[in-house]
Scaffold this motif. Structure first.
Motif, PDB file in Angstrom:
ATOM      1  N   SER A   9      15.993 -23.294 -27.410  1.00  0.00           N
ATOM      2  CA  SER A   9      17.172 -22.726 -26.789  1.00  0.00           C
ATOM      3  C   SER A   9      18.168 -23.855 -26.586  1.00  0.00           C
ATOM      4  N   LEU A  10      19.355 -23.660 -27.078  1.00  0.00           N
ATOM      5  CA  LEU A  10      20.386 -24.684 -26.986  1.00  0.00           C
ATOM      6  C   LEU A  10      21.568 -24.124 -26.222  1.00  0.00           C
ATOM      7  N   VAL A  11      21.952 -24.800 -25.171  1.00  0.00           N
ATOM      8  CA  VAL A  11      23.119 -24.407 -24.407  1.00  0.00           C
ATOM      9  C   VAL A  11      24.057 -25.596 -24.409  1.00  0.00           C
ATOM     10  N   ALA A  12      25.246 -25.408 -24.916  1.00  0.00           N
ATOM     11  CA  ALA A  12      26.207 -26.505 -24.995  1.00  0.00           C
ATOM     12  C   ALA A  12      27.599 -25.945 -24.764  1.00  0.00           C
ATOM     13  N   THR A  13      28.521 -26.822 -24.444  1.00  0.00           N
ATOM     14  CA  THR A  13      29.891 -26.380 -24.286  1.00  0.00           C
ATOM     15  C   THR A  13      30.642 -26.608 -25.577  1.00  0.00           C
ATOM     16  N   LEU A  14      31.370 -25.604 -26.010  1.00  0.00           N
ATOM     17  CA  LEU A  14      32.126 -25.693 -27.246  1.00  0.00           C
ATOM     18  C   LEU A  14      33.173 -26.798 -27.163  1.00  0.00           C
ATOM     19  N   THR A  15      33.795 -26.943 -26.017  1.00  0.00           N
ATOM     20  CA  THR A  15      34.834 -27.959 -25.892  1.00  0.00           C
ATOM     21  C   THR A  15      34.253 -29.358 -26.009  1.00  0.00           C
ATOM     22  N   LEU A  71      23.632 -36.709 -25.465  1.00  0.00           N
ATOM     23  CA  LEU A  71      24.177 -37.077 -26.773  1.00  0.00           C
ATOM     24  C   LEU A  71      25.678 -36.813 -26.849  1.00  0.00           C
ATOM     25  N   THR A  72      26.116 -35.710 -26.268  1.00  0.00           N
ATOM     26  CA  THR A  72      27.548 -35.397 -26.253  1.00  0.00           C
ATOM     27  C   THR A  72      28.313 -36.444 -25.448  1.00  0.00           C
ATOM     28  N   ALA A  73      27.786 -36.801 -24.269  1.00  0.00           N
ATOM     29  CA  ALA A  73      28.447 -37.804 -23.427  1.00  0.00           C
ATOM     30  C   ALA A  73      28.510 -39.158 -24.133  1.00  0.00           C
ATOM     31  N   LEU A  74      27.427 -39.555 -24.782  1.00  0.00           N
ATOM     32  CA  LEU A  74      27.423 -40.841 -25.489  1.00  0.00           C
ATOM     33  C   LEU A  74      28.397 -40.839 -26.666  1.00  0.00           C
ATOM     34  N   THR A  75      28.484 -39.731 -27.371  1.00  0.00           N
ATOM     35  CA  THR A  75      29.419 -39.633 -28.492  1.00  0.00           C
ATOM     36  C   THR A  75      30.857 -39.716 -27.995  1.00  0.00           C
ATOM     37  N   LEU A  76      31.174 -38.993 -26.936  1.00  0.00           N
ATOM     38  CA  LEU A  76      32.526 -39.032 -26.371  1.00  0.00           C
ATOM     39  C   LEU A  76      32.849 -40.429 -25.842  1.00  0.00           C
ATOM     40  N   SER A  95      18.550 -28.984 -22.519  1.00  0.00           N
ATOM     41  CA  SER A  95      19.989 -29.155 -22.345  1.00  0.00           C
ATOM     42  C   SER A  95      20.357 -30.580 -21.927  1.00  0.00           C
ATOM     43  N   LYS A  96      19.441 -31.302 -21.310  1.00  0.00           N
ATOM     44  CA  LYS A  96      19.723 -32.683 -20.921  1.00  0.00           C
ATOM     45  C   LYS A  96      19.955 -33.562 -22.149  1.00  0.00           C
ATOM     46  N   SER A 151      23.167 -20.507 -27.796  1.00  0.00           N
ATOM     47  CA  SER A 151      24.254 -20.000 -26.983  1.00  0.00           C
ATOM     48  C   SER A 151      25.327 -21.080 -26.904  1.00  0.00           C
ATOM     49  N   VAL A 152      26.522 -20.765 -27.364  1.00  0.00           N
ATOM     50  CA  VAL A 152      27.651 -21.690 -27.255  1.00  0.00           C
ATOM     51  C   VAL A 152      28.603 -21.081 -26.232  1.00  0.00           C
ATOM     52  N   VAL A 153      28.939 -21.862 -25.223  1.00  0.00           N
ATOM     53  CA  VAL A 153      29.769 -21.382 -24.124  1.00  0.00           C
ATOM     54  C   VAL A 153      31.062 -22.176 -24.088  1.00  0.00           C
ATOM     55  N   ASP A 154      32.181 -21.480 -23.946  1.00  0.00           N
ATOM     56  CA  ASP A 154      33.487 -22.110 -23.845  1.00  0.00           C
ATOM     57  C   ASP A 154      34.183 -21.519 -22.626  1.00  0.00           C
ATOM     58  N   GLY A 155      34.087 -22.229 -21.514  1.00  0.00           N
ATOM     59  CA  GLY A 155      34.677 -21.711 -20.282  1.00  0.00           C
ATOM     60  C   GLY A 155      33.960 -20.446 -19.850  1.00  0.00           C
ATOM     61  N   SER A 156      34.690 -19.345 -19.767  1.00  0.00           N
ATOM     62  CA  SER A 156      34.091 -18.084 -19.332  1.00  0.00           C
ATOM     63  C   SER A 156      33.730 -17.175 -20.504  1.00  0.00           C
ATOM     64  N   THR A 157      33.893 -17.640 -21.736  1.00  0.00           N
ATOM     65  CA  THR A 157      33.539 -16.831 -22.899  1.00  0.00           C
ATOM     66  C   THR A 157      32.317 -17.408 -23.608  1.00  0.00           C
TER      67      THR A 157
END
Length: 125
Positions: free
Chosen positions: A8-14, A94-99, A88-89, A52-58
């Motif tokens: 299960s993958l939960v990430a923010t699209l942004t 990985l997202t934080a390190l890439t940014l 999710s951690k 599941s890809v989440v972008d704000g409230s959508t």
């Protein structure tokens, strides 16, 4: 018979947008990439997968593939209960390190500077 791994993958699209753009310069759609990954792993190295890809409230993407068990008796659905543990951690780290590498996120700055959220200690008066 081996045990099934249900992902299960939960990430923010942004947060993923810069990573996706950099990792795939030919502009392949996120949905297409996830579909290809599902086709490669479901039924081979894992019984099922939910993304599941989440972008704000959508929720622009919520999809399940495969089965909830190794025997293939229970179809996996988007409402299936999954043992996600701390998956999710890893995605968040990985997202934080890439940014951070791109210069978009300063990991040494106080959280208030990048999020606009003021943290307070609930134990304080």
């Amino acid at each position: 018979m081996h045990r099934a791994l249900v992902v299960s993958l939960v990430a923010t699209l942004t947060a993923l947008a810069p990573v996706t753009a950099q990792a795939r310069p030919d502009g392949g759609a996120l949905h297409d990439r996830i579909e290809r990954i599902a086709q490669e792993v479901v039924g081979r190295s894992t019984a099922g997968m939910v993304v599941s890809v989440v972008d704000g409230s959508t929720t622009p993407l919520l999809r399940a593939w495969g089965h909830a068990d190794a025997e293939g008796e229970r179809p996996l659905g988007t409402d299936s209960r999954l043992p996600v543990a701390s998956v999710s951690k890893v995605v968040t780290a990985l997202t934080a390190l890439t940014l951070h590498e791109e210069g978009s996120l300063d990991l040494d700055a106080p959280i208030e500077h990048s999020s606009g959220v003021v943290l307070r200690d609930e134990r304080a008066p």
